[in-house]
Design an enzyme around this catalytic site. Structure first.
Site, PDB file in Angstrom:
ATOM      1  N   ASP A 483     -46.422 -38.669 -61.392  1.00 28.57           N
ATOM      2  CA  ASP A 483     -47.546 -39.631 -61.100  1.00 28.57           C
ATOM      3  C   ASP A 483     -47.436 -40.582 -61.727  1.00 28.57           C
ATOM      4  O   ASP A 483     -46.842 -40.818 -62.919  1.00 28.57           O
ATOM      5  CB  ASP A 483     -48.676 -38.704 -61.273  1.00 28.57           C
ATOM      6  CG  ASP A 483     -49.956 -39.721 -61.042  1.00 28.57           C
ATOM      7  OD1 ASP A 483     -50.071 -40.122 -59.907  1.00 28.57           O
ATOM      8  OD2 ASP A 483     -50.843 -39.652 -61.819  1.00 28.57           O
ATOM      9  N   ASP A 667     -52.109 -35.988 -63.673  1.00 25.07           N
ATOM     10  CA  ASP A 667     -53.241 -35.735 -64.228  1.00 25.07           C
ATOM     11  C   ASP A 667     -54.518 -35.768 -63.550  1.00 25.07           C
ATOM     12  O   ASP A 667     -55.463 -35.236 -63.826  1.00 25.07           O
ATOM     13  CB  ASP A 667     -53.329 -36.905 -65.228  1.00 25.07           C
ATOM     14  CG  ASP A 667     -53.716 -38.155 -64.589  1.00 25.07           C
ATOM     15  OD1 ASP A 667     -54.791 -38.810 -65.100  1.00 25.07           O
ATOM     16  OD2 ASP A 667     -53.118 -38.711 -63.533  1.00 25.07           O
ATOM     17  N   ASP A 671     -53.881 -35.269 -57.899  1.00 27.24           N
ATOM     18  CA  ASP A 671     -52.527 -34.696 -57.983  1.00 27.24           C
ATOM     19  C   ASP A 671     -52.538 -33.050 -57.772  1.00 27.24           C
ATOM     20  O   ASP A 671     -51.637 -32.569 -57.659  1.00 27.24           O
ATOM     21  CB  ASP A 671     -52.124 -35.055 -59.400  1.00 27.24           C
ATOM     22  CG  ASP A 671     -51.846 -36.518 -59.614  1.00 27.24           C
ATOM     23  OD1 ASP A 671     -51.320 -36.948 -58.691  1.00 27.24           O
ATOM     24  OD2 ASP A 671     -52.153 -36.909 -60.796  1.00 27.24           O
TER      25      ASP A 671
END
Length: 788
Positions: A483, A667, A671
């Site tokens: 990410d 995080d 996600d």
């Protein structure tokens, strides 16, 4: 199929006019980009669709609960069967891997608040996910352990003093004649009493697990443990009544003691993990402020009605999806979309439940469905987790064929020996030896003890293993997906450029110190000795304050349009040359004119490039982000998917899995579906509760390089689990044939079983330092071929 107004990939509503490609409709350019990369295969099967609304399930209201006390995968079947027998519950599906249950119920028959009590009738403790778990009283476990150790010690001391020397030929039986009354009458009954106490109290959890397996009609390891304990105990009791000293109470207490110690260590490690995790997870409080009787009241989200008005104040989360009626605000949607910058929302604009109001105050109207995007993510997360393979532990999978096989062999050899001329006692001893020697302590301890050691070692390093499956899931990583916001970047804004006269930065910092906005926090760090007063906030646009006798404005171009101050062409041209699509430009003006601008950007982690380069030495690295722009990271990775919504992220992971095993590092709650869908999910930084629940490993902190420590830990524990299982298989392959052939009596079977279990315990409990240091030499995190 999805509605005509829904995205063909993730099922979310599409904008008007819709985003289309090859006849397909998408909610955003991120979903369209996913389709462009993977083609029609992204729509392949309903099993790969993530939209729960497409799955045929009974109608009713959904609820998600945490289930405490699930003992093994058999509990899933038992909970599901018993729950669906409750009037008003149409569907129930539980997950042992995540200790959660999804229930679809009829609200006209059952109140949602009654669900935990109804599910608790199955023998488990149920609670809603947002409720704090009651403090676990581990003193009872400790008392059980101490009691077991004391009772087992008494039994074994009697054997060592009076019986083992005779069996081993060290002492002649005639030498014990003076104390024959003790050997033949007192000691056997004392051992019987001590063993009975152990079975009734210490072994109660084992028999509970066996009972659950029996009720669910699914064999588990506790069934074989219970049978072995009762076989040794029952045979010994029969011998005791007949006056024989051929007793095997030591076998029963050894099995109970070894298993109790192993489970105590494992349970404490899990309790520690939960305690550590609770300190970093954010709690979602599902409350809404509504107008009532000329004032306001706080109500549960479940009590909201379509069309009702909800008031959201500064720094509060938006409880449900809705449309803004009054007010303007800067809204942080990073939790839901991954976009790091707060967005401006005004009357008529939609707002997502789960986002946070940074500045301003909103009054929103609840839509036709009382639904939160946060709840949608929870639903998607459940669908991904509950559909994943491998919910049954490796030991329980072994038990499904091992338990019936051992019972068949033991019964078969007993019958064969007796029918072909053997004495009944000899036949029973042969069958009992088969049961005892094949006792699954080695299988039962191979994974739990090693896992407990790994969890404890991880906690000491600040790495929280939330799922024991993390040590078993994948042999190697072919693709690592990262990410952007909060992972490669910090999620905090930093000043990158200042364009304007020298005093401009000082004036802007004085204004922004009065504002809680994340961009304001970055600008406020600029050097300034000035102080601002009379702050006037324009939510989502900027702020105006008095500084050093001047009215100073700092904010977006829309703020200066309201004020009627226009930036010069020269300033606009200069900004176009130094800023990118990832930057936020804050104009600064006073005296009726724009004098300059300050450029801010999501700050990159200083170590991100080293981490990515090190990863790329061994596998593909993919950037997957909800942000529209990859911020220059795209030059250092193998592939980029930007602007992808949470549901689309899970679809990307599933497509990448066609090329190999996938590790996801992220995080945010956006996600969570991707973390759950990946072969291994790692939540990094300060993860949200959804992200941490979805991940297998949580790494709090700011150092991205600690991901490699997690890989080292997983590699070492996985290798040790394979060592233990290998030993368990070799031991049973040798011991069972010896017992079947009659060459192994129950006493030596008990010794062999204990020695085998002890080897597993010692191997599981030894320090991880040396093995981990070997793994760190070239970093292969359990996954590189040279370490296989």
């Amino acid at each position: 199929m999805a509605n005509a107004s829904d995205c063909d990939l993730c099922g979310l509503p599409v904008p008007m006019p819709p985003i289309e490609s090859d006849g397909h409709r998408f909610c955003c350019f991120g979903c369209k980009e996913v389709y462009r990369n993977f083609g029609p295969s992204v729509f392949n099967t309903g099993a790969e669709r993530l939209d729960a609304r497409e799955k045929p399930q009974p109608s009713g209201k959904e609820a998600y609960l945490r289930i405490d006390g699930m003992h093994c995968s058999s509990c899933e079947i038992l909970i599901n069967r018993l729950a669906e027998n409750i009037n008003g519950i149409a569907f129930a599906q539980s997950s042992y891997a995540t200790s959660t249950a999804k229930v679809i119920y009829d609200p006209d028959v059952i109140e949602e608040a009654d669900l935990p009590a109804l599910l608790a009738t199955t023998g488990y403790r149920a609670r809603f996910s947002n409720e704090d778990a009651p403090a676990y009283d581990y003193r009872m476990d400790l008392l059980r352990l101490v009691t077991g150790a004391a009772l087992a010690g008494l039994v074994m001391m009697i054997y060592v003093a009076l019986y083992y020397p005779v069996h081993l030929g060290v002492v002649d039986a005639e030498e014990l004649a003076p104390i024959g009354w003790l050997v033949e009458r007192v000691a056997p009954w004392a051992m019987f009493i001590f063993t009975t106490m152990m079975i009734v109290y210490v072994a109660a959890p084992i028999f509970r697990g066996a009972w659950i397996g029996w009720r669910a009609r699914v064999w588990n390891m506790d069934d074989l443990l219970a049978i072995a304990i009762l076989a040794a105990y029952g045979y010994s009791f029969g011998q005791l009544l007949s006056g024989s000293l051929d007793l095997y109470f030591d076998v029963a207490v050894t099995i109970i003691g070894v298993v109790t110690i192993g489970r105590y260590i494992e349970r404490n490690a899990k309790i520690d993990a939960t305690r550590e995790l609770s300190e970093i997870l954010e709690k979602w409080a599902p409350k809404a402020r509504t107008r009532w009787g000329g004032g306001f009241r706080l109500v549960d989200i479940t009590d909201l009605e379509p069309g009702e008005h909800v008031i959201v104040r500064e720094s509060e989360p938006v409880p449900v999806d809705g449309i803004i009626l009054y007010g303007a605000a800067a809204v942080d949607e990073s939790l839901m979309t991954g976009e790091p910058f707060p967005v401006s929302r005004e009357p008529g604009a939609p707002v997502l439940g789960g986002s946070v109001v940074i500045e301003g105050e909103l009054e929103i109207r609840v839509g036709d469905l009382v639904e939160s995007q946060f709840d949608n993510l929870a639903r998607v997360l459940w669908n991904v987790q509950s559909s994943s393979a491998g919910a049954f532990g490796m030991a329980d999978r072994v038990a499904r064929f091992f338990v019936p096989l051992v019972l068949f062999l033991a019964a078969g050899v007993t019958a064969f020996t007796y029918l072909y001329g053997g004495h009944l006692g000899t036949a029973v001893l042969t069958g009992l030896a088969t049961l005892i020697v094949s006792c699954p302590c080695t299988f039962g301890l191979a994974i739990p003890l090693t896992t407990a050691t790994g969890v404890s070692a991880g906690l000491r390093q600040g790495i929280i293993v939330t799922s024991a499956d993390a040590f078993e899931k994948i042999p190697r990583a072919d693709i690592v997906v990262l990410d952007k916001t909060g992972t490669l970047s910090t999620g905090d804004m930093e000043v990158t450029d200042v364009v304007g006269p020298p005093e401009m930065a000082s004036l802007a910092a004085a204004v922004e110190r009065l504002s809680p906005h994340p961009i304001a926090r970055a600008i406020s760090c600029l050097d300034s000795t000035l102080t601002g007063t009379e702050l006037e906030t324009h939510a989502g646009k900027g702020a105006v304050a008095q500084v050093d006798g001047r009215q100073v404005a700092v904010g977006s171009q829309s703020l200066f349009m309201v004020l009627g101050w226009e930036p010069t062409e020269a300033l606009t041209q200069q900004l176009s040359e130094i800023s990118t699509g990832d930057d936020v430009v804050s104009y600064v003006g006073w005296g009726g004119a724009v004098h300059g601008a300050i450029v801010t950007r999501d700050a990159s982690r200083p170590e991100w490039k080293r981490v990515v380069e090190r990863l790329r030495e061994h596998c593909r690295v993919v950037l997957l982000t909800g942000a529209e722009h990859p911020s220059g990271f795209e030059e250092h990775v193998d592939a980029v998917f930007a602007g992808v919504p949470p549901e689309g992220k899970a679809a990307v992971i599933r497509q990448l899995q066609k090329d190999g095993t996938v590790v996801m590092v992220g995080d945010g709650s956006n996600d969570a579906p991707a973390l759950a869908a990946a072969d291994l999910g790692i939540a990094f930084g300060a993860p949200s509760s959804l992200a941490a629940d979805a991940a297998d490993v949580v790494i709090p902190g700011n150092s991205l390089e600690r991901v490699f420590n997690a890989f080292d830990l997983i590699f070492t524990i996985r290798r040790r689990i394979r060592q233990n299982l290998g030993w368990a298989l070799v031991y049973n392959a040798i011991a069972i044939p010896l017992a079947l052939s009659g060459y192994l009596n129950p006493l030596f079977a008990a010794v062999a079983m204990s020695a085998s279990s002890l080897m597993v315990v010692l191997n599981s409990s030894r320090s991880l330092g040396e093995a981990a240091s070997v793994a760190r030499v070239a970093w292969s995190p359990a996954y590189l071929p040279e370490h296989e």
